[in-house]
Design a protein around this motif. Structure first.
Motif, mmCIF file in Angstrom:
data_model
loop_
_atom_site.group_PDB
_atom_site.id
_atom_site.type_symbol
_atom_site.label_atom_id
_atom_site.label_comp_id
_atom_site.label_asym_id
_atom_site.label_seq_id
_atom_site.Cartn_x
_atom_site.Cartn_y
_atom_site.Cartn_z
ATOM 1 N N PRO A 83 6.378 -67.601 11.534
ATOM 2 C CA PRO A 83 5.794 -66.218 11.823
ATOM 3 C C PRO A 83 4.561 -66.283 10.898
ATOM 4 N N ALA A 84 3.461 -65.745 11.653
ATOM 5 C CA ALA A 84 2.390 -65.276 10.651
ATOM 6 C C ALA A 84 2.552 -64.294 9.574
ATOM 7 N N GLN A 85 1.854 -64.312 8.263
ATOM 8 C CA GLN A 85 2.154 -63.344 7.142
ATOM 9 C C GLN A 85 1.016 -62.588 7.244
ATOM 10 N N THR A 86 1.408 -61.283 6.952
ATOM 11 C CA THR A 86 0.548 -60.225 6.939
ATOM 12 C C THR A 86 -0.022 -59.679 5.729
ATOM 13 N N PRO A 87 -1.343 -59.427 5.407
ATOM 14 C CA PRO A 87 -1.941 -59.035 4.246
ATOM 15 C C PRO A 87 -1.568 -57.717 3.542
ATOM 16 N N ALA A 88 -0.369 -57.024 4.060
ATOM 17 C CA ALA A 88 -0.213 -55.593 3.447
ATOM 18 C C ALA A 88 -0.147 -55.532 2.178
ATOM 19 N N ASN A 91 -3.315 -55.598 0.449
ATOM 20 C CA ASN A 91 -3.924 -54.502 0.578
ATOM 21 C C ASN A 91 -3.503 -53.118 0.053
ATOM 22 N N GLN A 92 -2.144 -52.967 -0.392
ATOM 23 C CA GLN A 92 -1.434 -51.842 -0.859
ATOM 24 C C GLN A 92 -2.400 -51.532 -2.172
ATOM 25 N N LEU A 93 -2.478 -52.287 -3.255
ATOM 26 C CA LEU A 93 -3.275 -51.644 -4.260
ATOM 27 C C LEU A 93 -4.605 -51.311 -3.868
ATOM 28 N N ILE A 94 -5.274 -51.809 -3.087
ATOM 29 C CA ILE A 94 -6.773 -51.463 -2.506
ATOM 30 C C ILE A 94 -6.556 -50.412 -1.991
ATOM 31 N N ASN A 95 -5.782 -49.588 -1.090
ATOM 32 C CA ASN A 95 -5.248 -48.579 -0.287
ATOM 33 C C ASN A 95 -5.102 -47.649 -1.547
ATOM 34 N N THR A 96 -4.141 -47.923 -2.237
ATOM 35 C CA THR A 96 -3.793 -46.799 -3.249
ATOM 36 C C THR A 96 -5.087 -46.458 -4.231
ATOM 37 N N ALA A 97 -5.785 -47.492 -4.628
ATOM 38 C CA ALA A 97 -6.867 -46.990 -5.375
ATOM 39 C C ALA A 97 -8.003 -46.120 -4.738
ATOM 40 N N SER A 98 -8.123 -46.410 -3.199
ATOM 41 C CA SER A 98 -8.978 -45.724 -2.401
ATOM 42 C C SER A 98 -8.571 -44.358 -2.280
ATOM 43 N N ALA A 99 -7.238 -44.296 -2.288
ATOM 44 C CA ALA A 99 -6.546 -42.762 -2.145
ATOM 45 C C ALA A 99 -6.736 -42.019 -3.345
ATOM 46 N N LEU A 100 -6.809 -42.498 -4.570
ATOM 47 C CA LEU A 100 -6.845 -41.746 -5.850
ATOM 48 C C LEU A 100 -8.319 -41.892 -6.264
ATOM 49 N N GLY A 129 -0.583 -40.550 0.700
ATOM 50 C CA GLY A 129 -1.969 -40.119 -0.072
ATOM 51 C C GLY A 129 -2.846 -40.675 1.294
ATOM 52 N N TYR A 130 -3.541 -39.715 1.708
ATOM 53 C CA TYR A 130 -4.369 -39.762 3.013
ATOM 54 C C TYR A 130 -5.747 -40.035 2.490
ATOM 55 N N PHE A 131 -6.324 -41.081 2.899
ATOM 56 C CA PHE A 131 -7.899 -41.404 2.465
ATOM 57 C C PHE A 131 -8.698 -41.868 3.707
ATOM 58 N N ASN A 132 -8.188 -42.204 4.747
ATOM 59 C CA ASN A 132 -8.995 -42.748 5.667
ATOM 60 C C ASN A 132 -8.388 -42.520 7.133
ATOM 61 N N ASN A 133 -9.215 -41.940 8.054
ATOM 62 C CA ASN A 133 -8.835 -41.669 9.329
ATOM 63 C C ASN A 133 -8.173 -42.985 9.988
ATOM 64 N N ASN A 134 -8.733 -44.144 9.732
ATOM 65 C CA ASN A 134 -8.541 -45.305 10.576
ATOM 66 C C ASN A 134 -7.364 -46.051 9.859
ATOM 67 N N ILE A 135 -6.900 -45.849 8.727
ATOM 68 C CA ILE A 135 -5.965 -46.541 8.047
ATOM 69 C C ILE A 135 -4.782 -45.648 7.327
ATOM 70 N N PHE A 140 3.435 -42.743 -1.657
ATOM 71 C CA PHE A 140 3.815 -42.847 -3.240
ATOM 72 C C PHE A 140 5.238 -42.700 -3.605
ATOM 73 N N THR A 141 5.641 -43.685 -4.367
ATOM 74 C CA THR A 141 7.190 -43.570 -4.713
ATOM 75 C C THR A 141 7.184 -43.541 -6.207
ATOM 76 N N GLN A 142 8.068 -43.373 -6.870
ATOM 77 C CA GLN A 142 8.205 -43.526 -8.258
ATOM 78 C C GLN A 142 8.244 -44.841 -8.934
ATOM 79 N N GLU A 143 8.325 -45.700 -8.311
ATOM 80 C CA GLU A 143 7.926 -47.069 -8.602
ATOM 81 C C GLU A 143 6.451 -47.421 -8.690
ATOM 82 N N ASN A 144 5.271 -46.700 -8.145
ATOM 83 C CA ASN A 144 4.280 -47.039 -8.337
ATOM 84 C C ASN A 144 3.630 -47.017 -9.615
ATOM 85 N N PRO A 145 2.608 -47.894 -10.010
ATOM 86 C CA PRO A 145 2.200 -47.749 -11.508
ATOM 87 C C PRO A 145 1.572 -46.363 -11.954
#
Length: 483
Positions: A83-88, A91-100, A129-135, A140-145
């Motif tokens: 199976p192909a690998q997804t870059p989720a 991208n998680q850290l980038i999305n978190t930084a964008s939301a914050l 954390g909502y930050f983009n209409n298309n993403i 956010f969990t308690q394990e986030n940095p």
């Protein structure tokens, strides 16, 4: 999609604000098909788009306004059929930084307010954390940095071997209920293990836990046909308890958690220490390892959220109560030992007095026996010396400046003090309590010494009288013999 001869991608979007079953997206092609499920809030905020790679390597992505639809195709007839690998994850850290920092959901000054709200949620460790209409929004969990409610504590590492076979079962029942039904519990566990006659379930210990839970430590002994026995290893017993049917049977008994109590190998400890837990800053983790008060027995563990802090507080409170109970038992034992010691000392003093009385009786018997044995014989030189010594002692006792004179002097002083005290009754003197206690103690010691001395004098006088009486009786007998 491109190269449609190898595969096509289709996307279906749910109607507006529908909470019906998730939509199905699928790819069908020459080599196979794959089906994924997604969830969407409606088509009014966006429609899903799909892309397909003819060889089966492509992925299809669909984004609603506040939901996501993801489609993934497998490698149809590829080289290794992986199976192909997804870059989720990347991208998680980038999305978190964008939301914050810079959300672009509304396109005006409200995005700054949304960024602060996302920061607050990240600090608390909950929400989306909502930050983009298309993403899709960031979860956010308690394990986030960025979560602030974190700390590092220390837990005691178990030192039991796997061969000891100790397995911990946590019951959602009180300790009193477990102890009252311990035999039925052992029988039920034996039935869960198959009822094999060669297996015996034993309870190692029962301990109270917070929230009306009880920890029961068990081990299973297996007897072989040749008569030998061994404990079933803890990992083997734990793996058996983790089976689906066995786990459901344990849950019916009230078991909420099971774990094998085995020590960690050096490799496991090293791996745990080298890799910081999720959401814990590596610098804090390194500092926690440096501050470890006993690295051989304790290991740092993360404490995330108030629930974990409350749980550790309850565990410590429960352990404090157990220690206090143990201290109370030890105190009662010490009190009982002190009572026994006092009784023993009194008995020893009683036996000493009895020994002294028996010694005097023995001495009297020896005196009478010696008198009978020496009857009819003249006074020997040793007896004459003994009589001279006794006379000397008597003279010393009766001397004015010796014990008897001093005793009379003390008695006269006491009478005079009593007389002056009666005459001057109106005068009152106050003495310090400590000084008065010392004077009483000193006088008491003098009184005891005088009493002991008087008793010795009386005993010596009785012995002298007895000797004189024996001598007076022996003189007529000797006169008759010589006549």
């Amino acid at each position: 999609g491109a190269f449609g001869g190898f595969g096509t991608t289709t996307t279906t979007v749910a109607p507006a604000f529908s909470f019906s079953a998730p939509t199905n997206t699928g790819t069908s092609g020459l080599f196979g098909a794959t089906q994924n499920k997604g969830f969407g809030f409606g088509a009014s905020f966006g429609t899903g788009t799909g892309t397909g790679l003819g060889s089966g390597l492509g992925t299809g992505l669909g984004f609603g306004g506040f939901g996501t639809q993801q489609q993934q195709t497998t490698l149809g007839g590829g080289l290794f059929s992986q199976p192909a690998q997804t870059p989720a994850q990347s991208n998680q850290l980038i999305n978190t930084a964008s939301a914050l920092s810079a959300p672009t959901l509304l396109g005006d000054e409200r995005d700054a307010i949304l960024a602060k709200w996302n920061q607050l949620q990240a600090f608390w460790g909950t929400g989306k954390g909502y930050f983009n209409n298309n993403i899709a929004p960031v979860e956010f969990t308690q394990e986030n940095p960025f979560c602030r409610f974190k700390a590092v504590g220390y837990s005691l590492m178990p030192n039991n071997k796997d061969e000891d076979g100790l397995v911990v079962l946590v019951f959602n029942r009180k300790e009193a209920d477990i102890r009252s039904q311990q035999q039925q519990l052992v029988e039920s566990l034996h039935k869960i293990l198959g009822g094999n006659q060669t297996l015996t379930v034993n309870v190692e210990g029962v301990k109270t836990m917070p929230d009306d839970q009880t920890e029961v430590i068990i081990y299973v002994v297996e007897r072989s046909p040749n008569g030998t026995s061994r404990r079933v290893p803890a990992t083997t017993l734990y793996a058996h308890f983790e089976q689906a049917n066995i786990k459901s049977s344990l849950q019916q008994l009230g078991v909420s958690l099971s774990m094998a109590r085995t020590e960690l190998s050096p490799a496991q400890v090293k791996q745990l220490l080298q890799n910081p837990p999720a959401g814990v800053d590596p610098i804090i983790w390194e500092q926690a390892k440096v501050d470890n008060p006993d690295p051989d027995k304790l290991i740092p563990v993360p404490m995330v959220g108030f629930k974990e802090l409350l749980r550790r507080l309850k565990v410590q409170d429960q352990m404090t109560k157990q220690h206090q109970t143990r201290l109370d038992i030890i105190s009662e034992d010490i009190s009982e030992l002190q009572k026994n010691q006092t009784t023993t000392m009194a008995k020893i003093a009683q036996y000493k007095r009895k020994l002294m009385a028996l010694s005097h009786r023995t001495l009297q018997v020896l005196i009478k026996q010696e008198i009978q044995r020496k009857s009819g014989y003249a006074i020997q030189a040793e007896e004459e010396q003994l009589r001279v010594q006794l006379d000397t002692i008597q003279c010393e006792l009766n001397a004015p400046t010796q014990f008897k004179g001093r005793l009379n002097e003390l008695m006269s002083q006491i009478r005079m003090q009593n007389h002056f005290g009666a005459v001057r009754a109106e005068e009152r003197y106050y003495i310090d309590a400590d000084l008065l206690r010392e004077i009483k103690q000193h006088l008491k010691q003098q009184q005891e010494g005088l009493s002991h001395l008087i008793s010795i004098i009386k005993d010596d006088l009785e012995d002298i009288k007895l000797i004189e009486h024996g001598l007076n009786e022996s003189l007529p007998i000797r006169g008759g013999v010589f006549s």
